[in-house]
Scaffold this motif. Structure first.
Motif, PDB file in Angstrom:
ATOM      1  N   GLN A   1      -1.121   5.223   4.800  1.00 24.25           N
ATOM      2  CA  GLN A   1      -0.529   4.445   5.902  1.00 24.25           C
ATOM      3  C   GLN A   1      -1.600   3.641   6.648  1.00 24.25           C
ATOM      4  OE1 GLN A   1       2.678   3.849   6.434  1.00 24.25           O
ATOM      5  NE2 GLN A   1       2.947   5.057   4.576  1.00 24.25           N
ATOM      6  N   ILE A   2      -2.778   4.238   6.817  1.00 23.30           N
ATOM      7  CA  ILE A   2      -3.883   3.520   7.475  1.00 23.30           C
ATOM      8  C   ILE A   2      -4.301   2.320   6.614  1.00 23.30           C
ATOM      9  CG2 ILE A   2      -6.321   3.707   8.162  1.00 23.30           C
ATOM     10  CD1 ILE A   2      -5.657   6.650   8.984  1.00 23.30           C
ATOM     11  N   ALA A   3      -4.420   2.538   5.293  1.00 24.24           N
ATOM     12  CA  ALA A   3      -4.801   1.444   4.371  1.00 24.24           C
ATOM     13  C   ALA A   3      -3.724   0.356   4.373  1.00 24.24           C
ATOM     14  CB  ALA A   3      -5.011   1.995   2.961  1.00 24.24           C
ATOM     15  N   GLU A   4      -2.463   0.769   4.402  1.00 29.31           N
ATOM     16  CA  GLU A   4      -1.356  -0.196   4.426  1.00 29.31           C
ATOM     17  C   GLU A   4      -1.412  -1.041   5.695  1.00 29.31           C
ATOM     18  OE1 GLU A   4       2.359  -2.048   3.261  1.00 29.31           O
ATOM     19  OE2 GLU A   4       0.621  -1.191   2.271  1.00 29.31           O
ATOM     20  N   GLN A   5      -1.740  -0.425   6.815  1.00 22.40           N
ATOM     21  CA  GLN A   5      -1.841  -1.179   8.072  1.00 22.40           C
ATOM     22  C   GLN A   5      -2.967  -2.219   7.995  1.00 22.40           C
ATOM     23  OE1 GLN A   5      -1.695   1.358  11.692  1.00 22.40           O
ATOM     24  NE2 GLN A   5      -0.900   2.932  10.310  1.00 22.40           N
ATOM     25  N   GLN A   6      -4.087  -1.820   7.383  1.00 20.62           N
ATOM     26  CA  GLN A   6      -5.196  -2.774   7.232  1.00 20.62           C
ATOM     27  C   GLN A   6      -4.770  -3.958   6.373  1.00 20.62           C
ATOM     28  OE1 GLN A   6      -7.991  -2.641   8.983  1.00 20.62           O
ATOM     29  NE2 GLN A   6      -7.092  -0.809   9.884  1.00 20.62           N
ATOM     30  N   ARG A   7      -4.043  -3.660   5.286  1.00 19.49           N
ATOM     31  CA  ARG A   7      -3.573  -4.731   4.394  1.00 19.49           C
ATOM     32  C   ARG A   7      -2.608  -5.652   5.133  1.00 19.49           C
ATOM     33  NH1 ARG A   7       0.561  -6.177   1.587  1.00 19.49           N
ATOM     34  NH2 ARG A   7       1.828  -4.373   2.079  1.00 19.49           N
ATOM     35  N   LEU A   8      -1.714  -5.069   5.920  1.00 18.01           N
ATOM     36  CA  LEU A   8      -0.737  -5.867   6.656  1.00 18.01           C
ATOM     37  C   LEU A   8      -1.413  -6.729   7.731  1.00 18.01           C
ATOM     38  CD1 LEU A   8       2.092  -3.185   6.951  1.00 18.01           C
ATOM     39  CD2 LEU A   8       2.171  -5.299   5.587  1.00 18.01           C
ATOM     40  N   LYS A   9      -2.443  -6.198   8.372  1.00 21.10           N
ATOM     41  CA  LYS A   9      -3.183  -6.982   9.365  1.00 21.10           C
ATOM     42  C   LYS A   9      -3.869  -8.194   8.701  1.00 21.10           C
ATOM     43  CE  LYS A   9      -4.116  -3.176  12.577  1.00 21.10           C
ATOM     44  NZ  LYS A   9      -5.127  -2.236  13.074  1.00 21.10           N
ATOM     45  N   LYS A  10      -4.397  -7.957   7.485  1.00 20.73           N
ATOM     46  CA  LYS A  10      -5.014  -9.075   6.742  1.00 20.73           C
ATOM     47  C   LYS A  10      -3.964 -10.124   6.379  1.00 20.73           C
ATOM     48  CE  LYS A  10      -8.883  -6.551   4.762  1.00 20.73           C
ATOM     49  NZ  LYS A  10      -9.445  -5.898   3.577  1.00 20.73           N
TER      50      LYS A  10
ATOM     51  N   THR B   1       4.482   3.794  12.827  1.00 19.96           N
ATOM     52  CA  THR B   1       5.424   4.875  13.150  1.00 19.96           C
ATOM     53  C   THR B   1       5.317   5.989  12.118  1.00 19.96           C
ATOM     54  OG1 THR B   1       6.926   3.280  14.174  1.00 19.96           O
ATOM     55  CG2 THR B   1       7.871   5.405  13.547  1.00 19.96           C
ATOM     56  N   GLN B   2       5.250   5.602  10.829  1.00 18.50           N
ATOM     57  CA  GLN B   2       5.142   6.609   9.759  1.00 18.50           C
ATOM     58  C   GLN B   2       3.845   7.388   9.898  1.00 18.50           C
ATOM     59  OE1 GLN B   2       6.137   4.187   6.141  1.00 18.50           O
ATOM     60  NE2 GLN B   2       7.109   6.119   5.565  1.00 18.50           N
ATOM     61  N   GLN B   3       2.766   6.667  10.217  1.00 18.28           N
ATOM     62  CA  GLN B   3       1.486   7.354  10.405  1.00 18.28           C
ATOM     63  C   GLN B   3       1.591   8.356  11.560  1.00 18.28           C
ATOM     64  OE1 GLN B   3      -1.852   4.859  11.433  1.00 18.28           O
ATOM     65  NE2 GLN B   3      -3.154   6.623  11.851  1.00 18.28           N
ATOM     66  N   GLY B   4       2.240   7.941  12.641  1.00 21.11           N
ATOM     67  CA  GLY B   4       2.423   8.845  13.792  1.00 21.11           C
ATOM     68  C   GLY B   4       3.202  10.085  13.409  1.00 21.11           C
ATOM     69  N   ASN B   5       4.277   9.902  12.626  1.00 23.77           N
ATOM     70  CA  ASN B   5       5.090  11.052  12.187  1.00 23.77           C
ATOM     71  C   ASN B   5       4.273  11.992  11.309  1.00 23.77           C
ATOM     72  OD1 ASN B   5       7.303  10.032  13.541  1.00 23.77           O
ATOM     73  ND2 ASN B   5       8.174   9.042  11.715  1.00 23.77           N
ATOM     74  N   LEU B   6       3.492  11.409  10.380  1.00 21.54           N
ATOM     75  CA  LEU B   6       2.676  12.226   9.482  1.00 21.54           C
ATOM     76  C   LEU B   6       1.594  12.982  10.264  1.00 21.54           C
ATOM     77  CD1 LEU B   6       2.321   9.662   6.542  1.00 21.54           C
ATOM     78  CD2 LEU B   6       3.598  11.828   6.478  1.00 21.54           C
ATOM     79  N   GLN B   7       1.022  12.313  11.263  1.00 23.59           N
ATOM     80  CA  GLN B   7       0.002  12.990  12.082  1.00 23.59           C
ATOM     81  C   GLN B   7       0.621  14.120  12.913  1.00 23.59           C
ATOM     82  OE1 GLN B   7      -1.758   9.501  13.950  1.00 23.59           O
ATOM     83  NE2 GLN B   7      -3.554   9.651  12.604  1.00 23.59           N
ATOM     84  N   SER B   8       1.862  13.921  13.340  1.00 23.34           N
ATOM     85  CA  SER B   8       2.558  15.006  14.068  1.00 23.34           C
ATOM     86  C   SER B   8       2.747  16.210  13.155  1.00 23.34           C
ATOM     87  CB  SER B   8       3.920  14.524  14.573  1.00 23.34           C
ATOM     88  OG  SER B   8       3.751  13.544  15.555  1.00 23.34           O
ATOM     89  N   GLN B   9       3.144  15.943  11.902  1.00 22.80           N
ATOM     90  CA  GLN B   9       3.311  17.038  10.935  1.00 22.80           C
ATOM     91  C   GLN B   9       1.980  17.754  10.698  1.00 22.80           C
ATOM     92  OE1 GLN B   9       5.218  15.776   7.272  1.00 22.80           O
ATOM     93  NE2 GLN B   9       6.626  14.433   8.401  1.00 22.80           N
TER      94      GLN B   9
ATOM     95  N   GLN C   1      -1.173  10.838   2.447  1.00 16.12           N
ATOM     96  CA  GLN C   1      -0.143   9.929   2.980  1.00 16.12           C
ATOM     97  C   GLN C   1      -0.628   9.242   4.260  1.00 16.12           C
ATOM     98  OE1 GLN C   1       3.173  12.677   3.269  1.00 16.12           O
ATOM     99  NE2 GLN C   1       4.159  11.778   1.450  1.00 16.12           N
ATOM    100  N   ILE C   2      -1.335   9.979   5.105  1.00 17.44           N
ATOM    101  CA  ILE C   2      -1.880   9.385   6.340  1.00 17.44           C
ATOM    102  C   ILE C   2      -2.886   8.292   5.975  1.00 17.44           C
ATOM    103  CG2 ILE C   2      -3.335   9.826   8.364  1.00 17.44           C
ATOM    104  CD1 ILE C   2      -1.979  12.638   8.500  1.00 17.44           C
ATOM    105  N   ASP C   3      -3.770   8.600   5.009  1.00 17.49           N
ATOM    106  CA  ASP C   3      -4.757   7.602   4.562  1.00 17.49           C
ATOM    107  C   ASP C   3      -4.064   6.359   3.988  1.00 17.49           C
ATOM    108  OD1 ASP C   3      -6.854   9.193   5.375  1.00 17.49           O
ATOM    109  OD2 ASP C   3      -7.273  10.005   3.360  1.00 17.49           O
TER     110      ASP C   3
END
Length: 197
Positions: A157-166, A127-135, A153-155
Motif C-alpha cells: 500500500q505504501i508503494a502504491e501510494q508512491q506510484r499514485l503520487k508520481k 485508507t487500506q494502509q490505515g486498516n492494515l496498520q490497525s490490524q 500488504q502494508i508495504d
C-alpha cells in the motif's frame, strides 16, 4: 600542287566532323584553383557540389545546376519544411484561436478528471494502509507477532501510494505542457490567420 593542300584540308575536316557531329553538350565548372573548365566528359564528382552549367553545341547555357546547400542551409531548409508542415497541420485542426481555446479546455478537463481518479485511488490506498496498520496494532497489543503477509500488504500500500503520487505529478506536468503547447499553437495560428489576405 593544289592536291596535297586539298587532301590536308579534307583530312582536317574529316577528323573534325565526328567531333562536331557527336558534340552534344559541354559542361562548365570551376576547379579547385578557381579555373573555369569546359569538358565534354562531364563534371568530376569532387566539383559537382560546387554547381556547374551545361552548354549546347553553340555554347549557350541550357541548364544551370546550382551549388549544393551548405550544412547550415540544409538545416535551415529542413527546419523551414518542418515549420511549413506544422503550420499546415495547425490550419487543418483549427479555424480560429477560439478553437484552440476550446481544445485546451477539453484537454485540461481530461487531465483534471485523470488527476481526480488518481487522487481517489490514493485516498483509498491510504485508507487500506490505515486498516492494515490497525490490524497489525491489534496483533501487537495481543502480544502476537504481526503476520508477514500483513506487513507485505502494508508495504504494498505504501508503494502504491508512491506510484499514485508520481502519476499525479506526471498529469500535473502534462497539464502545464498542454497549456504551454496550446498557447504556442494559439499564437502561431493568430499569426498565420493574420498573414492571410
Amino acid at each position: 600542287m593544289r592536291k596535297p593542300a586539298l587532301i590536308r584540308c579534307s583530312l582536317v575536316v574529316g577528323l573534325l566532323l565526328p567531333v562536331v557531329a557527336g558534340a552534344a553538350e559541354l559542361y562548365r565548372y570551376v576547379d579547385n584553383q578557381g579555373v573555369t573548365v569546359l569538358s565534354r566528359q562531364g563534371v568530376p564528382p569532387e566539383f559537382i557540389a560546387k554547381g556547374y552549367e551545361v552548354l549546347n553545341e553553340q555554347g549557350r547555357v541550357i541548364q544551370v545546376v546550382p551549388p549544393a546547400p551548405s550544412a547550415e542551409e540544409r538545416r535551415r531548409l529542413l527546419a523551414d519544411k518542418a515549420r511549413a508542415g506544422t503550420d499546415a497541420q495547425l490550419l487543418r485542426l483549427y479555424t480560429s484561436p477560439e478553437d484552440v481555446d476550446r481544445a485546451l479546455a477539453r484537454k485540461l478537463a481530461e487531465l483534471d478528471a485523470l488527476i481526480d481518479v488518481v487522487r481517489g485511488n490514493l485516498q483509498s490506498a491510504r485508507t487500506q494502509q490505515g486498516n492494515l496498520q490497525s490490524q497489525a496494532a491489534e496483533h501487537e497489543r495481543a502480544g502476537r507477532q504481526v503476520p508477514e503477509h500483513l506487513l507485505a500488504q502494508i508495504d504494498n500500500q505504501i508503494a502504491e501510494q508512491q506510484r499514485l503520487k508520481k502519476d499525479i505529478a506526471r498529469y500535473q506536468d502534462a497539464r502545464k505542457q498542454a497549456q504551454a503547447s496550446f498557447a504556442a499553437d494559439r499564437a502561431r495560428l493568430s499569426e498565420l490567420l493574420g498573414a492571410r489576405p
